[in-house]
Enzyme design. Structure first.
Site, PDB file in Angstrom:
ATOM      1  N   LYS A  30       0.841  -1.208   0.000  1.00 50.76           N
ATOM      2  CA  LYS A  30       0.000   0.000   0.000  1.00 50.76           C
ATOM      3  C   LYS A  30       0.873   1.254   0.000  1.00 50.76           C
ATOM      4  O   LYS A  30       0.691   2.147  -0.821  1.00 50.76           O
ATOM      5  CB  LYS A  30      -0.887   0.013   1.260  1.00 50.76           C
ATOM      6  CG  LYS A  30      -1.508   1.373   1.563  1.00 50.76           C
ATOM      7  CD  LYS A  30      -2.362   1.360   2.812  1.00 50.76           C
ATOM      8  CE  LYS A  30      -1.651   1.616   4.109  1.00 50.76           C
ATOM      9  NZ  LYS A  30      -1.355   3.032   4.420  1.00 50.76           N
ATOM     10  N   ASN A  31       1.835   1.290   0.916  1.00 50.53           N
ATOM     11  CA  ASN A  31       2.592   2.536   1.078  1.00 50.53           C
ATOM     12  C   ASN A  31       3.603   2.768  -0.037  1.00 50.53           C
ATOM     13  O   ASN A  31       4.165   3.861  -0.143  1.00 50.53           O
ATOM     14  CB  ASN A  31       3.269   2.566   2.455  1.00 50.53           C
ATOM     15  CG  ASN A  31       2.250   2.783   3.557  1.00 50.53           C
ATOM     16  OD1 ASN A  31       1.099   3.144   3.289  1.00 50.53           O
ATOM     17  ND2 ASN A  31       2.649   2.549   4.796  1.00 50.53           N
ATOM     18  N   CYS A 124      -3.844  13.099  13.194  1.00 49.07           N
ATOM     19  CA  CYS A 124      -4.342  11.751  12.943  1.00 49.07           C
ATOM     20  C   CYS A 124      -4.314  11.020  14.261  1.00 49.07           C
ATOM     21  O   CYS A 124      -3.598  11.420  15.171  1.00 49.07           O
ATOM     22  CB  CYS A 124      -3.432  11.084  11.929  1.00 49.07           C
ATOM     23  SG  CYS A 124      -3.648   9.339  11.802  1.00 49.07           S
ATOM     24  N   ARG A 129       1.577  14.208  13.498  1.00 49.14           N
ATOM     25  CA  ARG A 129       1.905  14.002  12.081  1.00 49.14           C
ATOM     26  C   ARG A 129       1.907  15.304  11.286  1.00 49.14           C
ATOM     27  O   ARG A 129       1.125  15.480  10.346  1.00 49.14           O
ATOM     28  CB  ARG A 129       0.971  12.956  11.464  1.00 49.14           C
ATOM     29  CG  ARG A 129       1.081  11.628  12.148  1.00 49.14           C
ATOM     30  CD  ARG A 129       0.249  10.573  11.505  1.00 49.14           C
ATOM     31  NE  ARG A 129       0.866   9.981  10.335  1.00 49.14           N
ATOM     32  CZ  ARG A 129       0.283   9.074   9.593  1.00 49.14           C
ATOM     33  NH1 ARG A 129      -0.920   8.669   9.856  1.00 49.14           N
ATOM     34  NH2 ARG A 129       0.903   8.563   8.537  1.00 49.14           N
ATOM     35  N   ASP A 312       4.868   0.249  12.063  1.00 49.00           N
ATOM     36  CA  ASP A 312       3.642  -0.362  11.538  1.00 49.00           C
ATOM     37  C   ASP A 312       3.472  -1.830  11.961  1.00 49.00           C
ATOM     38  O   ASP A 312       2.449  -2.450  11.651  1.00 49.00           O
ATOM     39  CB  ASP A 312       3.615  -0.271   9.999  1.00 49.00           C
ATOM     40  CG  ASP A 312       3.437   1.152   9.506  1.00 49.00           C
ATOM     41  OD1 ASP A 312       3.076   2.020  10.321  1.00 49.00           O
ATOM     42  OD2 ASP A 312       3.664   1.400   8.311  1.00 49.00           O
ATOM     43  N   ARG A 404      -8.604  -0.132   4.945  1.00 50.78           N
ATOM     44  CA  ARG A 404      -7.755   0.875   4.288  1.00 50.78           C
ATOM     45  C   ARG A 404      -6.427   0.262   3.861  1.00 50.78           C
ATOM     46  O   ARG A 404      -5.803   0.748   2.920  1.00 50.78           O
ATOM     47  CB  ARG A 404      -7.473   2.036   5.245  1.00 50.78           C
ATOM     48  CG  ARG A 404      -8.628   2.985   5.431  1.00 50.78           C
ATOM     49  CD  ARG A 404      -8.189   4.203   6.223  1.00 50.78           C
ATOM     50  NE  ARG A 404      -6.857   4.593   5.806  1.00 50.78           N
ATOM     51  CZ  ARG A 404      -5.865   4.930   6.623  1.00 50.78           C
ATOM     52  NH1 ARG A 404      -6.047   4.950   7.907  1.00 50.78           N
ATOM     53  NH2 ARG A 404      -4.690   5.260   6.151  1.00 50.78           N
TER      54      ARG A 404
HETATM   55  N1  EPU Z   1       7.044  14.351  11.007  1.00 53.23           N
HETATM   56  C1  EPU Z   1       7.203  15.684  11.290  1.00 53.23           C
HETATM   57  N2  EPU Z   1       7.130  16.581  10.245  1.00 53.23           N
HETATM   58  C2  EPU Z   1       6.911  16.196   8.968  1.00 53.23           C
HETATM   59  C3  EPU Z   1       6.750  14.826   8.684  1.00 53.23           C
HETATM   60  C4  EPU Z   1       6.820  13.910   9.733  1.00 53.23           C
HETATM   61  O1  EPU Z   1       7.404  16.067  12.435  1.00 53.23           O
HETATM   62  O2  EPU Z   1       6.854  17.060   8.080  1.00 53.23           O
HETATM   63  C5  EPU Z   1       7.127  13.362  12.108  1.00 53.23           C
HETATM   64  C6  EPU Z   1       5.798  12.610  12.295  1.00 53.23           C
HETATM   65  O3  EPU Z   1       4.908  13.339  13.129  1.00 53.23           O
HETATM   66  C7  EPU Z   1       6.256  11.306  12.900  1.00 53.23           C
HETATM   67  C8  EPU Z   1       7.623  11.069  12.225  1.00 53.23           C
HETATM   68  O4  EPU Z   1       8.027  12.345  11.719  1.00 53.23           O
HETATM   69  O5  EPU Z   1       6.449  11.455  14.264  1.00 53.23           O
HETATM   70  C9  EPU Z   1       7.622  10.082  11.068  1.00 53.23           C
HETATM   71  O6  EPU Z   1       6.538  10.357  10.199  1.00 53.23           O
HETATM   72  P1  EPU Z   1       6.567  10.064   8.625  1.00 53.23           P
HETATM   73  O7  EPU Z   1       6.438  11.342   7.907  1.00 53.23           O
HETATM   74  O8  EPU Z   1       7.722   9.180   8.290  1.00 53.23           O
HETATM   75  O9  EPU Z   1       5.223   9.247   8.468  1.00 53.23           O
HETATM   76  P2  EPU Z   1       4.282   9.321   7.207  1.00 53.23           P
HETATM   77  O10 EPU Z   1       5.115   9.554   6.011  1.00 53.23           O
HETATM   78  O11 EPU Z   1       3.129  10.211   7.494  1.00 53.23           O
HETATM   79  C10 EPU Z   1       4.457   6.798   6.523  1.00 53.23           C
HETATM   80  C11 EPU Z   1       3.482   5.666   6.330  1.00 53.23           C
HETATM   81  C12 EPU Z   1       2.969   5.235   7.704  1.00 53.23           C
HETATM   82  C13 EPU Z   1       4.167   4.791   8.539  1.00 53.23           C
HETATM   83  C14 EPU Z   1       5.200   5.941   8.649  1.00 53.23           C
HETATM   84  C15 EPU Z   1       6.457   5.552   9.377  1.00 53.23           C
HETATM   85  C16 EPU Z   1       2.565   6.124   4.158  1.00 53.23           C
HETATM   86  C17 EPU Z   1       1.399   6.533   3.342  1.00 53.23           C
HETATM   87  N3  EPU Z   1       2.393   6.105   5.483  1.00 53.23           N
HETATM   88  O12 EPU Z   1       3.718   7.841   7.159  1.00 53.23           O
HETATM   89  O13 EPU Z   1       2.113   4.132   7.489  1.00 53.23           O
HETATM   90  O14 EPU Z   1       3.745   4.449   9.840  1.00 53.23           O
HETATM   91  O15 EPU Z   1       5.555   6.374   7.312  1.00 53.23           O
HETATM   92  O16 EPU Z   1       7.069   4.473   8.777  1.00 53.23           O
HETATM   93  O17 EPU Z   1       3.611   5.797   3.620  1.00 53.23           O
HETATM   94  C18 EPU Z   1       0.356   2.653   8.015  1.00 53.23           C
HETATM   95  O18 EPU Z   1       0.535   2.125   6.915  1.00 53.23           O
HETATM   96  O19 EPU Z   1      -0.364   2.166   8.919  1.00 53.23           O
HETATM   97  C19 EPU Z   1       1.026   3.922   8.305  1.00 53.23           C
HETATM   98  C20 EPU Z   1       0.615   4.747   9.275  1.00 53.23           C
END
Ligand code: EPU
Length: 430
Positions: A30-31, A124, A129, A312, A404
């Site tokens: 998915k991701n 979220c 996030r 995850d 999802r």
């Molecule tokens: N963060 C910030 N600022 C930003 C971006 C992230 O502070 O601009 C923080 C977040 O709040 C968090 C950490 O950095 O504490 C890591 O967040 P990241 O941005 O890596 O998460 P994401 O990109 O929103 C993706 C996956 C998630 C997975 C995380 C971590 C997708 C669509 N989602 O989320 O997947 O948990 O990376 O590996 O790729 C899931 O599939 O259940 C899921 C939540």
């Protein structure tokens, strides 16, 4: 049973105690699929994405692409996209709210059209996030950003090359930055990037499109290309679905073979499974066999960025720890509110004590079936796993969260011998 229904979401009825046995095929990631689908906005040429799972989030991504004026067809796990004309740069709030990954349209829209208006992704349930890291790269590249009426308005004339060090390692932040810079022909440098397999799958796609990307440790050097090509790409296997099924096989004392997996993406998970007492056999490049049945050892788990232990999989491994022979410790370092499954597992008799970002899990012989509620995608998977090993019947509600991110999970588990039924809620007209 339906009289007790509290919402209009389907629910699962699970009778615990069956040992899982057999072979099951794991779906595409998915991701990885979501950012690759958004990357199609970068080119006028047709793109083909194979091995895409049939999921609510993928359907949301298709809807979003269609809103932007793109032609999309989804057949037999293959997405065909032609973004000859991108007629809109507006990602409405109601889609962004449904799926945070919608923010991934921003980078490609800015690269292709120089404009994007995207609904503000709210907090979220698993944590704050923020998207500040995405926006910092856009700003450095010359984008003006205004937040008005709940929308982020972004505009850029000519994207400038960027040198940027991410303050936190972010998966979608890295992906958005790569797509934003993919048409800028001058050299950009991104440091402290995410290296998750899903990010690297997007890197491979961008390379197929004509972007030069060098990866040295956590640094990426990007030289974009104004004329990006279409691509044909097969998405990597879903390492989180694979891990969830592997844990299911192990904790039920079963013997399962997972097909269509990429074991090298699952290093930290497989290590922890072995430490817990599983026999893990690699059967060639894309199959693994997981055998349980003996004692389950307690674990110490600390989530971190890839190649560390994935956040995850934290909830699913917590279930393993609930029935381990001893005390486990699980520390969640990525998201600040990703222990919502704890309350629900406690309803099933689990003994878990939360101390800040660490959960102490006191293992015991068994869990007992109960009515529990999903709060997020991976939490719902953990409740299903708990149901498989609990005594009696478990009802897992609000499984739209699970839909999802898992394709037909209950059918896959059933094919391995689990006793699980989806009950489709029919709204009463009386
Ligand atoms: N963060 C910030 N600022 C930003 C971006 C992230 O502070 O601009 C923080 C977040 O709040 C968090 C950490 O950095 O504490 C890591 O967040 P990241 O941005 O890596 O998460 P994401 O990109 O929103 C993706 C996956 C998630 C997975 C995380 C971590 C997708 C669509 N989602 O989320 O997947 O948990 O990376 O590996 O790729 C899931 O599939 O259940 C899921 C939540």
């Amino acid at each position: 049973m339906t009289n007790t229904t509290l919402s209009d979401s389907d629910f699962f009825l699970i009778r615990g105690g069956e040992r899982l046995k057999g072979t099951v095929r794991v779906s595409g990631s998915k991701n990885a699929s979501l950012p690759i689908m958004m990357a199609t906005l970068l080119t006028e040429e047709p793109c083909v994405i194979r091995n895409v799972p049939i999921l609510l989030d993928v359907k949301n991504a298709i809807e979003l692409l269609e809103i932007l004026g793109v032609d999309v067809k989804f057949e037999n796990h293959t997405v065909y996209v032609e973004a000859k004309n991108v007629g809109s740069y507006f990602a409405p709030d109601y889609v962004v709210r449904r799926m945070r990954a919608s923010i991934l349209v921003a980078g490609p829209l800015l690269a292709r059209l120089g404009r994007a208006v995207v609904g503000m992704p709210g907090g979220c349930s698993i944590g704050a996030r923020s998207i500040d890291q995405h926006l910092k790269v856009f700003e450095k590249g010359g984008t003006t950003i205004n937040v008005k009426g709940g929308y982020i308005h972004m505009e850029v004339e000519n994207i400038r090359p960027v040198e940027h060090t991410f303050e936190v390692i972010t998966v979608t932040g890295t992906e958005n930055a790569l797509m934003f810079l993919s048409r800028c022909e001058k050299r950009s440098v991104l440091r402290n990037v995410a290296l998750e397999p899903e990010v690297m799958d997007l890197v491979e796609v961008l390379r197929k499109m004509g972007v030069e990307i060098e990866v040295e440790g956590r640094t990426m050097i990007i030289r974009g290309n104004e004329d990006l090509r279409g691509f044909d790409h097969t998405v990597i296997p879903d390492r989180i679905e694979a891990g969830t099924l592997a844990v299911a096989g192990f904790i039920t004392g079963g013997d399962v073979v997972l097909e269509g997996v990429c074991p090298k993406h699952m290093g930290s998970q497989l290590e922890k499974l072995k430490e817990a007492g599983a026999t893990v056999e690699l059967l060639g490049l894309d199959r693994i066999r997981v055998i349980g049945g003996g004692k389950i050892n307690p674990l110490e788990i600390s989530t971190s960025e890839y190649p560390g232990f994935p956040t995850d999989m934290q909830a699913q491994f917590m279930v393993l720890c609930c029935i381990a022979d001893g005390i486990s410790q699980i520390t969640e370092n990525i998201f600040e509110n990703r222990f919502q499954h704890v309350n629900e597992l406690q309803r099933m008799g689990a003994r878990i004590s939360l101390r800040g970002k660490t959960a102490i899990v006191f293992g015991q012989d068994r869990l007992s079936g109960a009515e529990v509620f999903s709060t997020d995608l991976r939490a719902s998977a953990s409740l299903v796993l708990a149901g498989l090993v609990a005594e009696g019947t478990t009802i897992v509600r609000e499984i739209y969260h699970l839909d999802r991110g898992y394709e037909r999970l209950e059918e896959k588990l059933k094919s391995l011998g689990a006793c699980i039924e989806r009950v489709t809620y029919a709204r009463s007209t009386g």
